[in-house]
Design an enzyme around this catalytic site. Structure first.
Site, PDB file in Angstrom:
ATOM      1  N   LYS A   1      -3.793 -22.789 -35.898  1.00 20.55           N
ATOM      2  CA  LYS A   1      -2.905 -22.723 -34.730  1.00 20.55           C
ATOM      3  C   LYS A   1      -3.475 -21.716 -33.731  1.00 20.55           C
ATOM      4  CE  LYS A   1       2.162 -22.783 -34.255  1.00 20.55           C
ATOM      5  NZ  LYS A   1       3.389 -22.305 -34.909  1.00 20.55           N
TER       6      LYS A   1
HETATM    7  O1  G3P Z   1       6.789 -22.066 -34.587  1.00 15.39           O
HETATM    8  C1  G3P Z   1       7.084 -21.866 -33.254  1.00 15.39           C
HETATM    9  C2  G3P Z   1       8.521 -22.096 -32.841  1.00 15.39           C
HETATM   10  O2  G3P Z   1       9.119 -23.094 -33.593  1.00 15.39           O
HETATM   11  C3  G3P Z   1       9.318 -20.853 -32.637  1.00 15.39           C
HETATM   12  O3  G3P Z   1      10.701 -21.101 -32.497  1.00 15.39           O
HETATM   13  O4  G3P Z   1      13.054 -20.331 -32.354  1.00 15.39           O
HETATM   14  O5  G3P Z   1      11.177 -18.645 -32.318  1.00 15.39           O
HETATM   15  O6  G3P Z   1      11.600 -20.118 -30.358  1.00 15.39           O
HETATM   16  P1  G3P Z   1      11.681 -19.992 -31.850  1.00 15.39           P
END
Ligand code: G3P
Length: 218
Positions: free
Chosen positions: A83
């Site tokens: 990633k």
């Molecule tokens: O893995 C990246 C993403 O899913 C992060 O989510 O909830 O931290 O914006 P969030």
């Protein structure tokens, strides 16, 4: 649509995998921090449970160090997807990894143009962050629709749209309607998708009536 789980919690992943619900896993530096464990051992354990892509994120911001980190992460298992962030160095690293035949997930995507660049760089997955766009008053799902339309206009672009930053069961439905190839969902949201009060009420009524019959199937 493929279902990935967005967590570095190995126990949760094991539980969901046992239910046959998982096609892959995504992690990020914040999720690794939350796990309180070392990234190399966590990714190795996840790859033992899951056959599908397991995203492990580089922490470097320069191309040379991204390459070294990406190679180290990719050595863990064949199903590691490296990633990288959506920066020029990240896209350059993406192209190199893709040319080496490795899976790459380009993360932190907030515009359709960024997604177009990631596809040109050979990304296996592009991760548009839905919830974080909603957080600033935009409609994150519009981005999935735009990327879907652009990628469909150019069938040579093979990048899969991985809807990320999913916060609610409704996000999952909307991502599916908008044509996302993959949705990565936190365990709590994934478990919540199944819930409906009428399902619970209906099951209680069926069980009560079944008891009244005095029957047993076995
Ligand atoms: O893995 C990246 C993403 O899913 C992060 O989510 O909830 O931290 O914006 P969030």
């Amino acid at each position: 649509m493929k279902f990935f789980v967005d967590t570095a919690d190995v126990a949760e992943i094991g539980e969901l995998a046992a239910a046959g619900l998982l096609d892959g896993v995504t992690t990020n530096p914040s999720l690794i921090m939350k796990s309180g464990r070392g990234i190399l051992e966590v990714i190795a354990e996840i790859c033992e449970i899951i056959d599908g892509p397991v995203s492990a994120e580089v922490a470097a911001t320069d191309y040379d160090t991204m390459l070294k980190e990406g190679h180290k992460l990719a050595e863990i298992a064949e199903n590691v997807a490296i990633k990288v962030p959506l920066t020029w160095d990240g896209l350059k690293a993406c192209r190199t990894f893709a040319d080496e035949g490795r899976m790459v997930n380009v993360t932190l995507c907030f515009t359709a143009n960024q997604a177009l660049l990631a596809a040109k760089a050979g990304a296996t997955f592009i991760s548009p962050f839905i919830g974080r766009l909603d957080d600033i008053g935009l409609n994150g799902m519009d981005l999935i629709e735009e990327i879907r339309q652009i990628y469909d206009n150019y069938p040579m672009l093979e990048t899969e749209i991985l809807a990320a930053s999913i916060r609610t069961p409704n996000h999952v439905k909307e991502a599916a309607l908008a044509g996302a190839d993959v949705v990565t969902v936190p365990p709590s949201v994934l478990k919540g998708i199944i819930d409906h009060p009428l399902t619970d009420k209906g099951l209680s009524a069926f069980l009560a009536d079944w008891k009244k019959t005095g029957q047993s199937i076995l």
